[in-house]
Design a protein around this motif. Structure first.
Motif, PDB file in Angstrom:
ATOM      1  N   TRP A  28      -2.668   2.927  -9.941  1.00  0.00           N
ATOM      2  CA  TRP A  28      -2.812   2.709  -8.212  1.00  0.00           C
ATOM      3  C   TRP A  28      -4.416   2.845  -7.887  1.00  0.00           C
ATOM      4  O   TRP A  28      -5.254   3.544  -8.441  1.00  0.00           O
ATOM      5  CB  TRP A  28      -2.155   3.814  -7.589  1.00  0.00           C
ATOM      6  CG  TRP A  28      -0.609   3.662  -7.954  1.00  0.00           C
ATOM      7  CD1 TRP A  28       0.015   2.646  -7.920  1.00  0.00           C
ATOM      8  CD2 TRP A  28       0.208   4.685  -8.422  1.00  0.00           C
ATOM      9  NE1 TRP A  28       1.282   3.134  -8.380  1.00  0.00           N
ATOM     10  CE2 TRP A  28       1.619   4.221  -8.695  1.00  0.00           C
ATOM     11  CE3 TRP A  28      -0.083   6.043  -8.714  1.00  0.00           C
ATOM     12  CZ2 TRP A  28       2.588   4.924  -9.132  1.00  0.00           C
ATOM     13  CZ3 TRP A  28       0.743   6.959  -9.134  1.00  0.00           C
ATOM     14  CH2 TRP A  28       2.319   6.372  -9.443  1.00  0.00           C
ATOM     15  N   CYS A  29      -4.569   1.968  -6.673  1.00  0.00           N
ATOM     16  CA  CYS A  29      -6.003   1.893  -6.086  1.00  0.00           C
ATOM     17  C   CYS A  29      -6.061   3.393  -5.463  1.00  0.00           C
ATOM     18  O   CYS A  29      -5.556   3.940  -4.936  1.00  0.00           O
ATOM     19  CB  CYS A  29      -5.979   0.714  -5.158  1.00  0.00           C
ATOM     20  SG  CYS A  29      -5.100  -0.665  -5.448  1.00  0.00           S
ATOM     21  N   PRO A  30      -7.863   3.367  -5.395  1.00  0.00           N
ATOM     22  CA  PRO A  30      -8.171   4.315  -4.803  1.00  0.00           C
ATOM     23  C   PRO A  30      -7.592   4.385  -3.107  1.00  0.00           C
ATOM     24  O   PRO A  30      -7.651   3.375  -2.688  1.00  0.00           O
ATOM     25  CB  PRO A  30      -9.686   4.282  -4.755  1.00  0.00           C
ATOM     26  CG  PRO A  30      -9.945   3.481  -5.780  1.00  0.00           C
ATOM     27  CD  PRO A  30      -8.820   2.582  -6.049  1.00  0.00           C
ATOM     28  N   GLY A  31      -7.196   5.485  -2.594  1.00  0.00           N
ATOM     29  CA  GLY A  31      -6.662   5.603  -1.200  1.00  0.00           C
ATOM     30  C   GLY A  31      -4.983   5.274  -1.220  1.00  0.00           C
ATOM     31  O   GLY A  31      -4.680   5.227  -0.078  1.00  0.00           O
ATOM     32  N   CYS A  32      -4.328   4.739  -2.181  1.00  0.00           N
ATOM     33  CA  CYS A  32      -3.244   4.090  -2.439  1.00  0.00           C
ATOM     34  C   CYS A  32      -2.203   5.650  -1.901  1.00  0.00           C
ATOM     35  O   CYS A  32      -2.500   6.741  -2.652  1.00  0.00           O
ATOM     36  CB  CYS A  32      -2.774   3.615  -3.482  1.00  0.00           C
ATOM     37  SG  CYS A  32      -1.092   3.344  -3.519  1.00  0.00           S
ATOM     38  N   GLY A  33      -1.251   5.498  -1.221  1.00  0.00           N
ATOM     39  CA  GLY A  33      -0.531   6.658  -0.745  1.00  0.00           C
ATOM     40  C   GLY A  33       0.567   7.150  -2.087  1.00  0.00           C
ATOM     41  O   GLY A  33       1.565   8.032  -1.915  1.00  0.00           O
ATOM     42  N   GLY A  62       6.877  -3.433  -8.774  1.00  0.00           N
ATOM     43  CA  GLY A  62       6.000  -3.230  -7.729  1.00  0.00           C
ATOM     44  C   GLY A  62       5.283  -1.973  -7.986  1.00  0.00           C
ATOM     45  O   GLY A  62       5.240  -1.389  -9.011  1.00  0.00           O
ATOM     46  N   CYS A  63       4.187  -1.855  -6.995  1.00  0.00           N
ATOM     47  CA  CYS A  63       3.350  -0.627  -7.466  1.00  0.00           C
ATOM     48  C   CYS A  63       4.122   0.473  -7.400  1.00  0.00           C
ATOM     49  O   CYS A  63       3.781   1.514  -8.533  1.00  0.00           O
ATOM     50  CB  CYS A  63       2.268  -0.635  -6.088  1.00  0.00           C
ATOM     51  SG  CYS A  63       1.204  -2.067  -6.213  1.00  0.00           S
ATOM     52  N   THR A  64       5.118   0.768  -6.244  1.00  0.00           N
ATOM     53  CA  THR A  64       5.753   1.910  -6.433  1.00  0.00           C
ATOM     54  C   THR A  64       6.855   2.058  -7.620  1.00  0.00           C
ATOM     55  O   THR A  64       7.280   3.107  -8.200  1.00  0.00           O
ATOM     56  CB  THR A  64       6.669   2.181  -5.141  1.00  0.00           C
ATOM     57  OG1 THR A  64       5.907   1.918  -4.102  1.00  0.00           O
ATOM     58  CG2 THR A  64       7.497   3.450  -5.267  1.00  0.00           C
ATOM     59  N   ASN A 132       7.275   2.976   1.697  1.00  0.00           N
ATOM     60  CA  ASN A 132       7.049   1.991   2.563  1.00  0.00           C
ATOM     61  C   ASN A 132       5.601   1.687   2.933  1.00  0.00           C
ATOM     62  O   ASN A 132       5.011   2.563   3.765  1.00  0.00           O
ATOM     63  CB  ASN A 132       7.925   2.172   3.800  1.00  0.00           C
ATOM     64  CG  ASN A 132       7.793   1.067   4.731  1.00  0.00           C
ATOM     65  OD1 ASN A 132       7.146   0.116   4.592  1.00  0.00           O
ATOM     66  ND2 ASN A 132       8.281   1.249   6.029  1.00  0.00           N
ATOM     67  N   ASN A 133       5.096   0.780   2.443  1.00  0.00           N
ATOM     68  CA  ASN A 133       3.655   0.510   2.647  1.00  0.00           C
ATOM     69  C   ASN A 133       3.428  -0.910   3.502  1.00  0.00           C
ATOM     70  O   ASN A 133       2.316  -1.385   3.697  1.00  0.00           O
ATOM     71  CB  ASN A 133       2.693   0.570   1.651  1.00  0.00           C
ATOM     72  CG  ASN A 133       3.193  -0.465   0.317  1.00  0.00           C
ATOM     73  OD1 ASN A 133       3.947  -1.308   0.722  1.00  0.00           O
ATOM     74  ND2 ASN A 133       2.780  -0.211  -0.948  1.00  0.00           N
ATOM     75  N   SER A 134       4.596  -1.323   3.886  1.00  0.00           N
ATOM     76  CA  SER A 134       4.791  -2.626   4.921  1.00  0.00           C
ATOM     77  C   SER A 134       4.169  -3.824   4.304  1.00  0.00           C
ATOM     78  O   SER A 134       4.068  -4.803   5.031  1.00  0.00           O
ATOM     79  CB  SER A 134       3.643  -2.412   6.158  1.00  0.00           C
ATOM     80  OG  SER A 134       3.960  -1.122   6.834  1.00  0.00           O
ATOM     81  N   PRO A 211       0.015   4.531   3.007  1.00  0.00           N
ATOM     82  CA  PRO A 211      -1.054   3.278   2.854  1.00  0.00           C
ATOM     83  C   PRO A 211      -1.180   2.491   1.752  1.00  0.00           C
ATOM     84  O   PRO A 211      -1.179   3.019   0.620  1.00  0.00           O
ATOM     85  CB  PRO A 211      -2.431   4.219   3.355  1.00  0.00           C
ATOM     86  CG  PRO A 211      -2.137   5.419   2.611  1.00  0.00           C
ATOM     87  CD  PRO A 211      -0.693   5.792   2.749  1.00  0.00           C
ATOM     88  N   CYS A 212      -1.228   1.173   2.031  1.00  0.00           N
ATOM     89  CA  CYS A 212      -1.637   0.207   0.934  1.00  0.00           C
ATOM     90  C   CYS A 212      -3.163  -0.164   1.380  1.00  0.00           C
ATOM     91  O   CYS A 212      -3.111  -1.196   2.128  1.00  0.00           O
ATOM     92  CB  CYS A 212      -0.925  -0.887   0.940  1.00  0.00           C
ATOM     93  SG  CYS A 212      -1.548  -2.337  -0.311  1.00  0.00           S
ATOM     94  N   PRO A 213      -4.215   0.746   1.119  1.00  0.00           N
ATOM     95  CA  PRO A 213      -5.333   0.096   1.434  1.00  0.00           C
ATOM     96  C   PRO A 213      -5.953  -1.171   1.162  1.00  0.00           C
ATOM     97  O   PRO A 213      -6.920  -1.950   1.688  1.00  0.00           O
ATOM     98  CB  PRO A 213      -6.536   1.053   1.028  1.00  0.00           C
ATOM     99  CG  PRO A 213      -5.798   1.791   0.234  1.00  0.00           C
ATOM    100  CD  PRO A 213      -4.386   1.731   0.215  1.00  0.00           C
TER     101      PRO A 213
HETATM  102 FE1  SF4 Z   1      -3.106  -0.705  -4.509  1.00  0.00          FE
HETATM  103 FE2  SF4 Z   1      -1.701  -1.220  -2.402  1.00  0.00          FE
HETATM  104 FE3  SF4 Z   1      -0.544  -1.380  -4.574  1.00  0.00          FE
HETATM  105 FE4  SF4 Z   1      -1.328   0.895  -3.835  1.00  0.00          FE
HETATM  106  S1  SF4 Z   1       0.315  -0.238  -2.772  1.00  0.00           S
HETATM  107  S2  SF4 Z   1      -1.694   0.216  -5.897  1.00  0.00           S
HETATM  108  S3  SF4 Z   1      -3.174   0.218  -2.863  1.00  0.00           S
HETATM  109  S4  SF4 Z   1      -2.008  -2.654  -3.990  1.00  0.00           S
END
Ligand code: SF4
Length: 294
Positions: A28-33, A62-64, A132-134, A211-213
């Motif tokens: 996960w990216c920095p700041g990801c929720g 997906g990321c989640t 939910n990061n929209s 958030p998905c920054p």
């Molecule tokens: Fe990165 Fe957005 Fe995926 Fe989080 S949801 S890991 S911020 S791309």
């Protein structure tokens, strides 16, 4: 083990035992929720008192969807949108399991939307946690069924004109027995909600705004993850029992959070057992009740 990881060895962190530490660092990216939701989930598992040998977690893509791979539970990373049918099969094959579906808004409500609707309608005994990061994070920030009107996405460069889902209303209308929404700012409330959802039989649903920054925030010039958490703090109002029709989200709009629905309905397994016991005139419980009791 790397030096970085070795630093964590002596730290007493209640979450660490729940993580497959050999898989860290995560993607996960920095700041990801998403990580904050995992932290809350691990604490909720502790507080629930559930036997972790009987808890399974299922994610989609997906990321989640990566959450299942990081949790030290029996976990399944399934195909895109199919976490709920996979979880349904798991629950029906072994009703003693507590089965949790942990996935993102794109996975659960676009390709997987049909499965969500029917599992809620049936009151399948699953806990569904939707981060939910929209947006579609992993695939590049395409418009999602939850993208607010007017928000810019890679596939909506002039702003989204499609009406988004109001997820709590959808879950409520389909028959979920527990529906709550929190954000990653509300860590205590989210942990409590996860615990309640885990312990309640039937189809329980939590939407977590996160958030998905990297994609959503950057493309909409909304700052970083901390800025979005400040927005959650400033714009959220807690309204337990709110009419779910009234809790839809707009672009950086006010947010209603809380426990909206907490009701009783027989689970799918209980309904089936009751129905066939009545029709056949005998006690029918081939798969056990919703908790697998004989
Ligand atoms: Fe990165 Fe957005 Fe995926 Fe989080 S949801 S890991 S911020 S791309």
């Amino acid at each position: 083990m790397s030096e970085d990881l070795a630093r964590f060895e002596d730290v007493e962190n209640p979450v660490m035992p729940y993580l497959r530490q050999e898989r860290i660092p995560h993607i996960w990216c920095p700041g990801c929720g998403i990580g904050t939701t995992v932290n809350c989930f691990a604490r909720a598992l502790t507080e629930s008192g559930l036997d972790l040998d009987k808890v399974s977690i299922v994610s989609g893509i997906g990321c989640t969807g990566r959450v299942a791979g990081y949790m030290r539970l029996d976990s399944f990373h399934t195909t895109h949108g199919r976490a709920i049918p996979f979880a349904t099969g798991l629950k029906l094959a072994n009703p003693r399991l507590k089965v949790v579906v942990y996935s993102g808004d794109g996975d659960l409500f676009a390709i997987g939307g049909n499965h969500f609707v029917h599992a809620a309608r049936r009151n399948m005994d699953l806990t569904v946690i939707c981060v939910n990061n929209s947006t579609y994070g992993m695939t590049g920030g395409q418009v999602a069924p939850t993208t607010p009107l007017g928000a810019t996405q890679t596939t909506m460069p002039y702003g989204n004109f499609e009406n988004p889902f109001n997820l709590p209303f959808l879950a409520d209308a389909c028959g979920a027995v527990y529906v709550a929404r929190w954000t990653v700012f509300h860590v205590k409330q989210l942990t409590r909600a996860m615990k309640e959802a885990l312990l309640k039989p039937g189809f329980t649903f939590i939407e977590v705004l996160a958030p998905c920054p990297t994609l959503y925030l950057r493309r909409n010039r909304l700052g970083d993850g901390v800025d979005q958490v400040k927005y959650y703090k400033e714009k959220s109002t807690i309204k337990h029992g709110a009419d779910t029709k009234e809790v839809g989200l707009g672009f950086q709009s006010d947010i209603v959070v809380g426990k909206f629905v907490d009701r009783e309905r027989p689970t799918w397994l209980d309904s089936m057992n009751q129905h066939f016991s009545k029709v056949l005139g005998t006690r029918f419980q081939p798969w056990g009740g919703s908790n697998g009791e004989d």
